[in-house]
Scaffold this active site. Structure first.
Site, PDB file in Angstrom:
ATOM      1  N   ASP A  72     -59.565  39.063 -90.720  1.00 29.60           N
ATOM      2  CA  ASP A  72     -60.767  39.008 -90.842  1.00 29.60           C
ATOM      3  C   ASP A  72     -61.106  39.946 -92.203  1.00 29.60           C
ATOM      4  OD1 ASP A  72     -60.671  41.558 -89.878  1.00 29.60           O
ATOM      5  OD2 ASP A  72     -61.455  40.705 -87.817  1.00 29.60           O
ATOM      6  N   ASP A  74     -63.968  42.609 -93.838  1.00 28.35           N
ATOM      7  CA  ASP A  74     -65.121  43.477 -93.610  1.00 28.35           C
ATOM      8  C   ASP A  74     -65.514  43.841 -94.764  1.00 28.35           C
ATOM      9  OD1 ASP A  74     -64.352  43.173 -90.859  1.00 28.35           O
ATOM     10  OD2 ASP A  74     -63.198  45.074 -90.858  1.00 28.35           O
ATOM     11  N   ASP A 146     -59.159  56.479 -90.985  1.00 29.31           N
ATOM     12  CA  ASP A 146     -58.125  56.914 -90.028  1.00 29.31           C
ATOM     13  C   ASP A 146     -56.744  57.198 -91.242  1.00 29.31           C
ATOM     14  OD1 ASP A 146     -57.705  54.343 -90.260  1.00 29.31           O
ATOM     15  OD2 ASP A 146     -57.462  54.074 -88.091  1.00 29.31           O
TER      16      ASP A 146
HETATM   17  P1  ATP Z   1     -56.325  45.221 -87.615  1.00 34.70           P
HETATM   18  O1  ATP Z   1     -55.571  44.390 -88.661  1.00 34.70           O
HETATM   19  O2  ATP Z   1     -55.469  45.279 -86.451  1.00 34.70           O
HETATM   20  O3  ATP Z   1     -57.910  44.574 -87.349  1.00 34.70           O
HETATM   21  P2  ATP Z   1     -57.811  47.512 -88.677  1.00 34.70           P
HETATM   22  O4  ATP Z   1     -57.106  48.580 -89.384  1.00 34.70           O
HETATM   23  O5  ATP Z   1     -58.556  46.548 -89.430  1.00 34.70           O
HETATM   24  O6  ATP Z   1     -56.624  46.649 -88.109  1.00 34.70           O
HETATM   25  P3  ATP Z   1     -60.095  47.753 -87.208  1.00 34.70           P
HETATM   26  O7  ATP Z   1     -60.070  48.243 -85.802  1.00 34.70           O
HETATM   27  O8  ATP Z   1     -60.506  46.265 -87.575  1.00 34.70           O
HETATM   28  O9  ATP Z   1     -58.454  47.993 -87.539  1.00 34.70           O
HETATM   29  O10 ATP Z   1     -60.775  48.761 -87.983  1.00 34.70           O
HETATM   30  C1  ATP Z   1     -61.233  48.483 -89.421  1.00 34.70           C
HETATM   31  C2  ATP Z   1     -61.264  49.822 -90.276  1.00 34.70           C
HETATM   32  O11 ATP Z   1     -62.083  50.728 -89.650  1.00 34.70           O
HETATM   33  C3  ATP Z   1     -59.790  50.362 -90.287  1.00 34.70           C
HETATM   34  O12 ATP Z   1     -59.255  49.746 -91.319  1.00 34.70           O
HETATM   35  C4  ATP Z   1     -60.001  51.726 -90.528  1.00 34.70           C
HETATM   36  O13 ATP Z   1     -60.465  51.934 -91.958  1.00 34.70           O
HETATM   37  C5  ATP Z   1     -61.559  52.010 -89.897  1.00 34.70           C
HETATM   38  N1  ATP Z   1     -61.100  52.662 -88.498  1.00 34.70           N
HETATM   39  C6  ATP Z   1     -60.736  51.846 -87.467  1.00 34.70           C
HETATM   40  N2  ATP Z   1     -60.677  52.588 -86.391  1.00 34.70           N
HETATM   41  C7  ATP Z   1     -60.752  54.017 -86.883  1.00 34.70           C
HETATM   42  C8  ATP Z   1     -60.532  55.323 -86.088  1.00 34.70           C
HETATM   43  N3  ATP Z   1     -60.475  55.461 -84.833  1.00 34.70           N
HETATM   44  N4  ATP Z   1     -60.917  56.282 -87.014  1.00 34.70           N
HETATM   45  C9  ATP Z   1     -61.165  56.047 -88.352  1.00 34.70           C
HETATM   46  N5  ATP Z   1     -61.157  54.902 -89.047  1.00 34.70           N
HETATM   47  C10 ATP Z   1     -61.100  53.842 -88.318  1.00 34.70           C
HETATM   48 MG    MG Z   2     -59.642  44.620 -88.707  1.00 37.46          MG
END
Ligand code: ATP
Ligand code: MG
Length: 448
Positions: A72, A74, A146
């Site tokens: 997705d 964001d 993160d």
């Molecule tokens: P996925 O592809 O599995 O969705 P993702 O990195 O996009 O992985 P999300 O949970 O959708 O994971 O989080 C979106 C963004 O928010 C991450 O890329 C990161 O920048 C930030 N983020 C998410 N969780 C945390 C956390 N616990 N601490 C800091 N930043 C976070």
């Molecule tokens: Mg994501």
């Protein structure tokens, strides 16, 4: 000084905190705007038109750079949630403490979040951040993320990536690096340790030693994370299509203790271990083939060896099979709930799946006909065949049921006869069916 010392002792290398980001042109990173969602571009364009900053951020850009299709898109912006809400007719503000806006375009929903700063965050006794909802600048938003590879901001109108923490270089070098000091970042939010393992497995990255080393002794901090959040994160991990790799790595890092304590117990029990790995492999294969995967099936599998062990023990102590099974199920689910809150609905489905297992032992009379009509027959049979593959029960049982379910009436009768000829006394069973109590009483099953 401390940084210098840390660097020397642990080969520690924190991501440099710069206020001037690298601006990487498309000629270097290669992501043209036609690779990203037109809806996300539209959201960015509308926001930028009104004078706000707006970028596509996070997992989508990271995945595109590494050649994975993003899940997705964001958007991060300088506009407040209320300002975003006012610009898009089909949008709504989600969340109370941490507000984000969902902008809906047809079937797609773009999640828009306002730049946030972490430094004013309220923390708990262990240093865990409780409230990180204060708005900030782009640089602050980047620093509270993160991993360096997750802090990439793509401007779809100029096709430029804004990179504060050398995320693009880290991705090229296949390194997962924490932004800032890993110990401090894990203390703020212990779930980041799980995310490190999940993302490294998903993206084929090596966790930077500075980020990896502290995990072993900080794993205990996961105990302070609310059980519902742990469940969400574990589910993501298990459904990522890389569950085998993830769980393997979790074990290596000593992180699974807090999540699936029961995984500890089955260590060293060959049938139980084989069963769990098979379940994970099956799930990964299904996810990768874009087939549906049910969380209840997966958790049922992960917890089954323990249920099965307790069930056997209770029967050995004289409890009759059905109560013994149901008591074991409750006991295992209750133990699990303390650490990882499996939702009530999923727990119900898990119980149904487990509860159906003994019914596969009854291969006489009308019972098999009733079982194949059960709405959960297919899932229960999949579970049964996993048990057979792991060597917990004879393969023949799973094969028999598959044939029975897919045969014509005459063949079914034949199959039933073949079981009774193999030594199961049909008559005796028929008689016992008349007793209301024993109608559902299964034969004790071997473990797993
Ligand atoms: P996925 O592809 O599995 O969705 P993702 O990195 O996009 O992985 P999300 O949970 O959708 O994971 O989080 C979106 C963004 O928010 C991450 O890329 C990161 O920048 C930030 N983020 C998410 N969780 C945390 C956390 N616990 N601490 C800091 N930043 C976070
Ligand atoms: Mg994501």
């Amino acid at each position: 000084m401390i940084r210098k010392l840390l660097r020397k002792v642990f080969n520690y290398r924190a991501a440099p905190v710069s206020t001037e980001p690298a601006r990487i042109p498309v000629s270097q990173h290669g992501i043209r705007r036609d690779r990203v969602s037109p809806k996300a571009i539209k959201v960015c364009a509308t926001l930028q038109d009104r004078g706000y900053q707006a970028y596509i951020v996070g997992g989508a850009i990271r995945d595109l750079l590494i050649g994975h299709p993003p899940k997705d898109f964001d958007v991060a912006t300088s506009a407040t949630p209320e300002e975003v809400r006012a610009l898009f007719r089909r949008s709504r503000i989600i969340g109370r403490r941490f507000k984000i806006v969902h902008v809906v375009h047809g079937l797609e929903t773009i999640e828009v979040s306002t730049f946030r700063a972490a430094h004013t965050a309220e923390t708990d006794w262990h240093g865990r951040v409780l409230d990180d909802n204060s708005y900030g600048t782009l640089a602050e938003d980047a620093i509270r993320r993160d991993f360096t590879v997750n802090a990439l901001y793509y401007d779809p109108l100029t096709e430029t990536i804004v990179d504060y923490h050398h995320g693009v270089a880290d991705l090229q070098q296949k390194t997962l690096r924490v932004i800032g000091e890993p110990r401090a970042r894990y203390r703020e939010d212990p779930v980041r340790m799980l995310r490190a393992v999940r993302l490294a497995a998903k993206l084929g990255l090596i966790i930077d030693p500075a980020a990896r080393t502290p995990i072993r002794d900080m794993a205990i901090l996961l105990e302070n994370v609310p059980a519902a959040r742990l469940f969400d994160e574990t589910l993501k991990l298990l459904m990522s299509g890389n569950a085998v790799r993830c769980i393997g790595q979790l074990r290596e890092e000593g992180l699974h203790h807090g999540l699936l304590p029961l995984l500890d117990i089955v260590l060293g029990q060959p049938v139980a271990e084989r069963f769990i790995w098979l379940a994970l492999e099956n799930t990964d294969a299904r996810v990768r083939a874009d087939k549906s995967v049910s969380p209840s099936f997966l958790f049922a599998a992960l917890l089954w060896p323990e249920v099965s062990r307790k069930w056997k023990e209770r029967q050995a102590a004289g409890e009759s099979p059905y109560p013994a099974l149901f008591d074991s199920m409750d006991e295992v689910l209750a133990a699990q709930a303390q650490r990882l809150a499996i939702t009530r609905r999923i727990a119900g489905d898990i119980k149904e799946l487990w509860g159906l297992q003994p019914r596969f032992d009854k291969r006489v009379g009308r019972a098999p006909y009733r079982l194949i009509e059960h709405p959960k027959f297919r899932a229960a049979w999949d579970f049964l065949s996993l048990r057979a593959q792991a060597g917990g029960i004879p393969e023949e049982i799973a094969t028999w049921w598959n044939r029975f379910a897919h045969s014509k009436q005459s063949e079914r009768e034949e199959l039933l006869r073949s079981v009774s000829e193999n030594g199961v006394p049909t008559r005796k069973r028929r008689r016992s069916r008349r007793k209301p109590d024993s109608a559902n009483t299964p034969e004790p099953l071997p473990a797993s």
